[in-house]
Design a protein around this motif. Structure first.
Motif, PDB file in Angstrom:
ATOM      1  N   GLY A   1      10.086   4.793  -7.674  1.00 58.20           N
ATOM      2  CA  GLY A   1       9.208   5.543  -8.405  1.00 58.20           C
ATOM      3  C   GLY A   1       8.261   5.134  -9.463  1.00 58.20           C
ATOM      4  O   GLY A   1       7.763   4.133  -9.197  1.00 58.20           O
ATOM      5  N   SER A   2       8.557   5.793 -10.651  1.00 59.57           N
ATOM      6  CA  SER A   2       7.710   5.119 -11.893  1.00 59.57           C
ATOM      7  C   SER A   2       8.485   4.008 -12.390  1.00 59.57           C
ATOM      8  O   SER A   2       7.801   3.359 -13.324  1.00 59.57           O
ATOM      9  CB  SER A   2       7.756   6.166 -12.563  1.00 59.57           C
ATOM     10  OG  SER A   2       8.882   6.474 -13.395  1.00 59.57           O
TER      11      SER A   2
ATOM     12  N   PRO B   1       1.958  10.879 -11.664  1.00 57.48           N
ATOM     13  CA  PRO B   1       3.119  11.463 -10.691  1.00 57.48           C
ATOM     14  C   PRO B   1       3.236  13.151 -11.313  1.00 57.48           C
ATOM     15  O   PRO B   1       3.571  13.134 -12.423  1.00 57.48           O
ATOM     16  CB  PRO B   1       4.261  10.549 -10.595  1.00 57.48           C
ATOM     17  CG  PRO B   1       3.570   9.490 -11.389  1.00 57.48           C
ATOM     18  CD  PRO B   1       2.721   9.640 -12.268  1.00 57.48           C
ATOM     19  N   ARG B   2       3.447  14.010 -10.253  1.00 60.37           N
ATOM     20  CA  ARG B   2       3.738  15.184 -10.840  1.00 60.37           C
ATOM     21  C   ARG B   2       5.241  15.341 -10.503  1.00 60.37           C
ATOM     22  O   ARG B   2       5.968  14.922  -9.976  1.00 60.37           O
ATOM     23  CB  ARG B   2       2.930  16.284  -9.826  1.00 60.37           C
ATOM     24  CG  ARG B   2       1.413  16.177 -10.136  1.00 60.37           C
ATOM     25  CD  ARG B   2       0.627  17.121  -9.272  1.00 60.37           C
ATOM     26  NE  ARG B   2       0.560  18.355  -9.524  1.00 60.37           N
ATOM     27  CZ  ARG B   2       0.136  18.973 -10.561  1.00 60.37           C
ATOM     28  NH1 ARG B   2      -0.492  18.430 -11.544  1.00 60.37           N
ATOM     29  NH2 ARG B   2       0.332  20.233 -10.501  1.00 60.37           N
ATOM     30  N   LEU B   3       5.828  16.470 -11.098  1.00 63.17           N
ATOM     31  CA  LEU B   3       7.059  16.985 -11.149  1.00 63.17           C
ATOM     32  C   LEU B   3       7.313  17.460  -9.712  1.00 63.17           C
ATOM     33  O   LEU B   3       6.492  18.275  -9.229  1.00 63.17           O
ATOM     34  CB  LEU B   3       7.655  17.913 -12.174  1.00 63.17           C
ATOM     35  CG  LEU B   3       7.874  17.170 -13.544  1.00 63.17           C
ATOM     36  CD1 LEU B   3       7.959  18.080 -14.659  1.00 63.17           C
ATOM     37  CD2 LEU B   3       8.964  15.987 -13.636  1.00 63.17           C
TER      38      LEU B   3
ATOM     39  N   SER C   1      13.037  12.299 -15.855  1.00 66.19           N
ATOM     40  CA  SER C   1      11.905  12.743 -14.919  1.00 66.19           C
ATOM     41  C   SER C   1      11.985  11.795 -13.745  1.00 66.19           C
ATOM     42  O   SER C   1      11.576  12.507 -12.497  1.00 66.19           O
ATOM     43  CB  SER C   1      10.550  12.608 -15.608  1.00 66.19           C
ATOM     44  OG  SER C   1      10.645  13.556 -16.807  1.00 66.19           O
ATOM     45  N   ASN C   2      11.885  10.612 -13.904  1.00 69.86           N
ATOM     46  CA  ASN C   2      11.964   9.625 -12.424  1.00 69.86           C
ATOM     47  C   ASN C   2      13.079  10.003 -11.664  1.00 69.86           C
ATOM     48  O   ASN C   2      13.051   9.967 -10.382  1.00 69.86           O
ATOM     49  CB  ASN C   2      12.028   8.167 -12.950  1.00 69.86           C
ATOM     50  CG  ASN C   2      11.689   7.258 -11.893  1.00 69.86           C
ATOM     51  OD1 ASN C   2      10.798   7.707 -10.882  1.00 69.86           O
ATOM     52  ND2 ASN C   2      12.415   6.322 -11.727  1.00 69.86           N
TER      53      ASN C   2
ATOM     54  N   ARG D   1      12.418  13.103  -9.821  1.00 69.06           N
ATOM     55  CA  ARG D   1      11.648  12.873  -8.572  1.00 69.06           C
ATOM     56  C   ARG D   1      12.327  12.225  -7.562  1.00 69.06           C
ATOM     57  O   ARG D   1      11.991  12.446  -6.326  1.00 69.06           O
ATOM     58  CB  ARG D   1      10.293  12.023  -9.031  1.00 69.06           C
ATOM     59  CG  ARG D   1       9.311  13.220  -9.768  1.00 69.06           C
ATOM     60  CD  ARG D   1       8.037  12.360 -10.130  1.00 69.06           C
ATOM     61  NE  ARG D   1       7.955  11.117 -11.010  1.00 69.06           N
ATOM     62  CZ  ARG D   1       7.984  11.277 -12.368  1.00 69.06           C
ATOM     63  NH1 ARG D   1       7.634  12.504 -12.821  1.00 69.06           N
ATOM     64  NH2 ARG D   1       8.123  10.125 -13.088  1.00 69.06           N
ATOM     65  N   LEU D   2      13.162  11.269  -7.656  1.00 70.00           N
ATOM     66  CA  LEU D   2      13.908  10.560  -6.831  1.00 70.00           C
ATOM     67  C   LEU D   2      15.114  11.139  -6.180  1.00 70.00           C
ATOM     68  O   LEU D   2      15.149  11.181  -4.781  1.00 70.00           O
ATOM     69  CB  LEU D   2      14.331   9.044  -7.540  1.00 70.00           C
ATOM     70  CG  LEU D   2      12.969   8.192  -8.025  1.00 70.00           C
ATOM     71  CD1 LEU D   2      13.753   6.986  -8.691  1.00 70.00           C
ATOM     72  CD2 LEU D   2      12.525   7.559  -6.739  1.00 70.00           C
TER      73      LEU D   2
ATOM     74  N   LYS E   1      17.370  17.620  -8.953  1.00 72.67           N
ATOM     75  CA  LYS E   1      17.749  18.009 -10.315  1.00 72.67           C
ATOM     76  C   LYS E   1      19.251  17.528 -11.029  1.00 72.67           C
ATOM     77  O   LYS E   1      19.297  17.705 -11.950  1.00 72.67           O
ATOM     78  CB  LYS E   1      17.439  19.756 -10.412  1.00 72.67           C
ATOM     79  CG  LYS E   1      18.379  20.744  -9.329  1.00 72.67           C
ATOM     80  CD  LYS E   1      17.792  21.901  -9.418  1.00 72.67           C
ATOM     81  CE  LYS E   1      18.555  22.716  -8.222  1.00 72.67           C
ATOM     82  NZ  LYS E   1      18.324  24.000  -8.382  1.00 72.67           N
TER      83      LYS E   1
ATOM     84  N   ARG F   1       3.085  20.933 -14.486  1.00 76.25           N
ATOM     85  CA  ARG F   1       3.834  19.999 -13.614  1.00 76.25           C
ATOM     86  C   ARG F   1       3.741  18.617 -13.470  1.00 76.25           C
ATOM     87  O   ARG F   1       3.751  17.705 -12.752  1.00 76.25           O
ATOM     88  CB  ARG F   1       3.285  20.397 -11.908  1.00 76.25           C
ATOM     89  CG  ARG F   1       3.334  21.838 -11.888  1.00 76.25           C
ATOM     90  CD  ARG F   1       4.822  22.418 -11.523  1.00 76.25           C
ATOM     91  NE  ARG F   1       5.590  22.060 -10.683  1.00 76.25           N
ATOM     92  CZ  ARG F   1       6.874  22.020 -10.392  1.00 76.25           C
ATOM     93  NH1 ARG F   1       7.302  22.997 -11.415  1.00 76.25           N
ATOM     94  NH2 ARG F   1       7.388  21.604  -9.936  1.00 76.25           N
ATOM     95  N   THR F   2       3.440  18.122 -14.865  1.00 75.75           N
ATOM     96  CA  THR F   2       3.513  16.740 -15.208  1.00 75.75           C
ATOM     97  C   THR F   2       4.230  16.268 -16.465  1.00 75.75           C
ATOM     98  O   THR F   2       4.144  16.928 -17.493  1.00 75.75           O
ATOM     99  CB  THR F   2       2.018  16.295 -15.409  1.00 75.75           C
ATOM    100  OG1 THR F   2       1.158  16.618 -14.480  1.00 75.75           O
ATOM    101  CG2 THR F   2       2.174  14.723 -15.593  1.00 75.75           C
TER     102      THR F   2
END
Length: 187
Positions: free
Chosen positions: A32-33, A185-187, A39-40, A43-44, A47, A133-134
């Protein structure tokens, strides 16, 4: 001085690495980031793991800060301990000084020292993250507002909160460039 060292050591515990190892997920520092933050992880891996990461990163400062509170350190002394936690999170020695962006760690320190400031910043973050969403935009705006909120609710800690905010903003330099280019990248 011992509390500052303890703060750095506790801050250098990256919650995402622990959570991913315990659940047999790949290290988020390499996907990811490549940031070891909630946050990363969100995304990966979703929740649940992101929430676990957030809790570890937010609460890891509490034992050392509680010792500082028991010792009746002044706001600047508690602030130094808090900054050492954030520096440990951002620049952990055992990860070649490549760590996170200190958003959750700063929230955790402020939640204990200036809870009203922390909660208003968290509400701002949540509203912005939901609306735009960021995560980076939400983090940047919340960090920028924190000193102003501190002036209002906790003036004795304003200088400390300014240092926290500057560290968080500085750690988001790459994100600021990506936001300007529309590549964040967006959430």
């Amino acid at each position: 001085m011992p509390l500052i060292i303890m703060g750095y050591v506790s801050g250098s515990w990256l919650g995402s690495v622990t959570v991913c190892r315990l659940t047999n997920k790949p290290d988020p520092r390499y996907s990811g980031s490549c940031n070891p933050g909630a946050s990363n992880v969100l995304r990966l891996y979703g929740k649940h793991l992101a929430l676990a990461t957030l809790l570890i990163d937010a609460l890891k400062s509490w034992p050392v800060l509680i010792i500082g509170l028991v010792l009746n350190l002044p706001p600047w002394g508690l602030g130094l301990v808090g900054v050492s936690v954030l520096l440990g999170h951002c620049y952990p020695q055992w990860n070649h000084f490549r760590g996170g962006k200190a958003v959750a760690s700063a929230f955790g320190v402020m939640l204990l020292l200036v809870p009203g400031v922390a909660l208003l910043c968290a509400m701002t973050w949540g509203l912005l993250a939901w609306k735009v969403r960021t995560a980076a935009v939400a983090s940047l705006v919340s960090a920028a507002l924190a000193p102003l909120i501190s002036l209002w609710l906790a003036p004795d800690y304003t200088a400390v909160v300014v240092v926290f905010a500057l560290l968080v903003l500085g750690r988001h330099a790459i994100n600021i460039r990506r936001v300007r280019r529309g590549e964040e990248p967006r959430l």
